[in-house]
Write a protein that holds these residues in place. Structure first.
Motif, PDB file in Angstrom:
ATOM      1  N   GLU A  29       0.815  -1.220   0.000  1.00 33.81           N
ATOM      2  CA  GLU A  29       0.000   0.000   0.000  1.00 33.81           C
ATOM      3  C   GLU A  29       0.848   1.269   0.000  1.00 33.81           C
ATOM      4  O   GLU A  29       0.325   2.373  -0.165  1.00 33.81           O
ATOM      5  CB  GLU A  29      -0.981   0.004   1.187  1.00 33.81           C
ATOM      6  N   PHE A  30       2.174   1.133   0.183  1.00 32.83           N
ATOM      7  CA  PHE A  30       3.089   2.269   0.175  1.00 32.83           C
ATOM      8  C   PHE A  30       4.030   2.163  -1.026  1.00 32.83           C
ATOM      9  O   PHE A  30       4.410   1.073  -1.422  1.00 32.83           O
ATOM     10  CB  PHE A  30       3.922   2.312   1.463  1.00 32.83           C
ATOM     11  N   SER A  31       4.417   3.311  -1.584  1.00 32.21           N
ATOM     12  CA  SER A  31       5.336   3.301  -2.727  1.00 32.21           C
ATOM     13  C   SER A  31       6.748   2.945  -2.259  1.00 32.21           C
ATOM     14  O   SER A  31       7.103   3.132  -1.094  1.00 32.21           O
ATOM     15  CB  SER A  31       5.356   4.667  -3.409  1.00 32.21           C
ATOM     16  N   ARG A  32       7.546   2.439  -3.202  1.00 30.93           N
ATOM     17  CA  ARG A  32       8.939   2.101  -2.874  1.00 30.93           C
ATOM     18  C   ARG A  32       9.705   3.347  -2.430  1.00 30.93           C
ATOM     19  O   ARG A  32      10.481   3.291  -1.481  1.00 30.93           O
ATOM     20  CB  ARG A  32       9.609   1.452  -4.081  1.00 30.93           C
ATOM     21  N   ALA A  33       9.453   4.479  -3.080  1.00 29.36           N
ATOM     22  CA  ALA A  33      10.128   5.728  -2.706  1.00 29.36           C
ATOM     23  C   ALA A  33       9.773   6.136  -1.276  1.00 29.36           C
ATOM     24  O   ALA A  33      10.640   6.565  -0.506  1.00 29.36           O
ATOM     25  CB  ALA A  33       9.764   6.836  -3.683  1.00 29.36           C
ATOM     26  N   GLN A  34       8.495   5.997  -0.910  1.00 31.65           N
ATOM     27  CA  GLN A  34       8.059   6.337   0.448  1.00 31.65           C
ATOM     28  C   GLN A  34       8.729   5.416   1.469  1.00 31.65           C
ATOM     29  O   GLN A  34       9.222   5.864   2.500  1.00 31.65           O
ATOM     30  CB  GLN A  34       6.546   6.234   0.528  1.00 31.65           C
ATOM     31  N   LEU A  35       8.773   4.124   1.167  1.00 32.03           N
ATOM     32  CA  LEU A  35       9.401   3.159   2.069  1.00 32.03           C
ATOM     33  C   LEU A  35      10.895   3.423   2.193  1.00 32.03           C
ATOM     34  O   LEU A  35      11.454   3.351   3.291  1.00 32.03           O
ATOM     35  CB  LEU A  35       9.127   1.731   1.592  1.00 32.03           C
ATOM     36  N   GLN A  36      11.571   3.749   1.093  1.00 34.01           N
ATOM     37  CA  GLN A  36      12.997   4.056   1.142  1.00 34.01           C
ATOM     38  C   GLN A  36      13.254   5.267   2.036  1.00 34.01           C
ATOM     39  O   GLN A  36      14.221   5.285   2.799  1.00 34.01           O
ATOM     40  CB  GLN A  36      13.545   4.323  -0.260  1.00 34.01           C
ATOM     41  N   GLY A  37      12.386   6.272   1.953  1.00 36.37           N
ATOM     42  CA  GLY A  37      12.516   7.450   2.820  1.00 36.37           C
ATOM     43  C   GLY A  37      12.383   7.078   4.286  1.00 36.37           C
ATOM     44  O   GLY A  37      13.144   7.553   5.131  1.00 36.37           O
ATOM     45  N   TRP A  38      11.426   6.213   4.598  1.00 38.01           N
ATOM     46  CA  TRP A  38      11.238   5.778   5.986  1.00 38.01           C
ATOM     47  C   TRP A  38      12.416   4.935   6.462  1.00 38.01           C
ATOM     48  O   TRP A  38      12.796   4.996   7.623  1.00 38.01           O
ATOM     49  CB  TRP A  38       9.937   5.000   6.124  1.00 38.01           C
ATOM     50  N   ILE A  39      12.985   4.138   5.565  1.00 35.37           N
ATOM     51  CA  ILE A  39      14.164   3.341   5.932  1.00 35.37           C
ATOM     52  C   ILE A  39      15.313   4.286   6.273  1.00 35.37           C
ATOM     53  O   ILE A  39      15.966   4.145   7.314  1.00 35.37           O
ATOM     54  CB  ILE A  39      14.558   2.372   4.797  1.00 35.37           C
ATOM     55  N   ARG A  40      15.566   5.254   5.411  1.00 37.03           N
ATOM     56  CA  ARG A  40      16.683   6.200   5.623  1.00 37.03           C
ATOM     57  C   ARG A  40      16.508   7.027   6.893  1.00 37.03           C
ATOM     58  O   ARG A  40      17.477   7.333   7.575  1.00 37.03           O
ATOM     59  CB  ARG A  40      16.822   7.122   4.421  1.00 37.03           C
ATOM     60  N   SER A  41      15.258   7.394   7.218  1.00 35.02           N
ATOM     61  CA  SER A  41      15.002   8.234   8.397  1.00 35.02           C
ATOM     62  C   SER A  41      14.897   7.428   9.690  1.00 35.02           C
ATOM     63  O   SER A  41      14.780   8.005  10.769  1.00 35.02           O
ATOM     64  CB  SER A  41      13.721   9.043   8.198  1.00 35.02           C
ATOM     65  N   GLY A  42      14.903   6.098   9.570  1.00 31.04           N
ATOM     66  CA  GLY A  42      14.809   5.259  10.764  1.00 31.04           C
ATOM     67  C   GLY A  42      13.387   4.975  11.203  1.00 31.04           C
ATOM     68  O   GLY A  42      13.166   4.399  12.262  1.00 31.04           O
ATOM     69  N   GLU A  43      12.413   5.364  10.389  1.00 33.84           N
ATOM     70  CA  GLU A  43      11.010   5.108  10.729  1.00 33.84           C
ATOM     71  C   GLU A  43      10.573   3.708  10.313  1.00 33.84           C
ATOM     72  O   GLU A  43       9.554   3.214  10.789  1.00 33.84           O
ATOM     73  CB  GLU A  43      10.124   6.173  10.098  1.00 33.84           C
ATOM     74  N   LEU A  44      11.315   3.069   9.444  1.00 35.41           N
ATOM     75  CA  LEU A  44      11.117   1.656   9.139  1.00 35.41           C
ATOM     76  C   LEU A  44      12.384   0.951   9.622  1.00 35.41           C
ATOM     77  O   LEU A  44      13.479   1.247   9.150  1.00 35.41           O
ATOM     78  CB  LEU A  44      10.918   1.427   7.634  1.00 35.41           C
ATOM     79  N   THR A  45      12.235   0.080  10.608  1.00 42.61           N
ATOM     80  CA  THR A  45      13.389  -0.571  11.229  1.00 42.61           C
ATOM     81  C   THR A  45      13.386  -2.072  10.975  1.00 42.61           C
ATOM     82  O   THR A  45      12.356  -2.659  10.652  1.00 42.61           O
ATOM     83  CB  THR A  45      13.406  -0.328  12.750  1.00 42.61           C
ATOM     84  N   VAL A  46      14.553  -2.669  11.135  1.00 45.41           N
ATOM     85  CA  VAL A  46      14.727  -4.114  10.995  1.00 45.41           C
ATOM     86  C   VAL A  46      15.234  -4.631  12.338  1.00 45.41           C
ATOM     87  O   VAL A  46      16.307  -4.230  12.789  1.00 45.41           O
ATOM     88  CB  VAL A  46      15.753  -4.455   9.893  1.00 45.41           C
ATOM     89  N   ASP A  47      14.456  -5.473  12.964  1.00 46.61           N
ATOM     90  CA  ASP A  47      14.814  -6.023  14.273  1.00 46.61           C
ATOM     91  C   ASP A  47      15.167  -4.911  15.265  1.00 46.61           C
ATOM     92  O   ASP A  47      16.093  -5.023  16.056  1.00 46.61           O
ATOM     93  CB  ASP A  47      15.973  -7.012  14.146  1.00 46.61           C
ATOM     94  N   GLY A  48      14.432  -3.796  15.174  1.00 48.23           N
ATOM     95  CA  GLY A  48      14.629  -2.681  16.092  1.00 48.23           C
ATOM     96  C   GLY A  48      15.810  -1.787  15.768  1.00 48.23           C
ATOM     97  O   GLY A  48      16.108  -0.854  16.509  1.00 48.23           O
ATOM     98  N   ARG A  49      16.472  -2.038  14.653  1.00 43.84           N
ATOM     99  CA  ARG A  49      17.647  -1.250  14.277  1.00 43.84           C
ATOM    100  C   ARG A  49      17.416  -0.531  12.953  1.00 43.84           C
ATOM    101  O   ARG A  49      16.750  -1.049  12.074  1.00 43.84           O
ATOM    102  CB  ARG A  49      18.874  -2.150  14.129  1.00 43.84           C
ATOM    103  N   GLN A  50      18.038   0.635  12.821  1.00 41.28           N
ATOM    104  CA  GLN A  50      17.992   1.356  11.551  1.00 41.28           C
ATOM    105  C   GLN A  50      18.872   0.631  10.537  1.00 41.28           C
ATOM    106  O   GLN A  50      19.914   0.075  10.887  1.00 41.28           O
ATOM    107  CB  GLN A  50      18.478   2.788  11.730  1.00 41.28           C
TER     108      GLN A  50
END
Length: 80
Positions: A29-50
């Motif tokens: 439901e989210f664009s790849r660009a939006q998800l990439q932005g959240w990954i870079r900003s730390g709003e999308l985390t992996v196992d609690g880590r950026q």
């Protein structure tokens, strides 16, 4: 103030794929660009880590020990 909070476990079929690719498959439901932005900003985390969009993620179950050996993705984003 609305916010987004979603979680997903990475399935074995997506193991060792790039984080941004996996995120687009798990959160379509989210664009790849939006998800990439959240990954870079730390709003999308992996196992609690950026992480970085190009980082590889773990997925699936380790059948020898029968314990879950997968990455856990979490999006926490406040919409202003």
């Amino acid at each position: 103030m609305p916010s987004i909070h979603q979680q997903a476990e990475v399935p074995a079929a997506l193991a060792l794929e790039r984080l941004d690719v996996v995120a687009t498959k798990l959160f379509p439901e989210f664009s790849r660009a939006q998800l990439q932005g959240w990954i870079r900003s730390g709003e999308l985390t992996v196992d609690g880590r950026q992480a970085k969009p190009k980082d590889k993620v773990q997925g699936g179950v380790d059948r020898k020990s029968t314990r879950l050996n997968s990455s856990h993705l979490v999006i926490s984003y406040a919409v202003f």
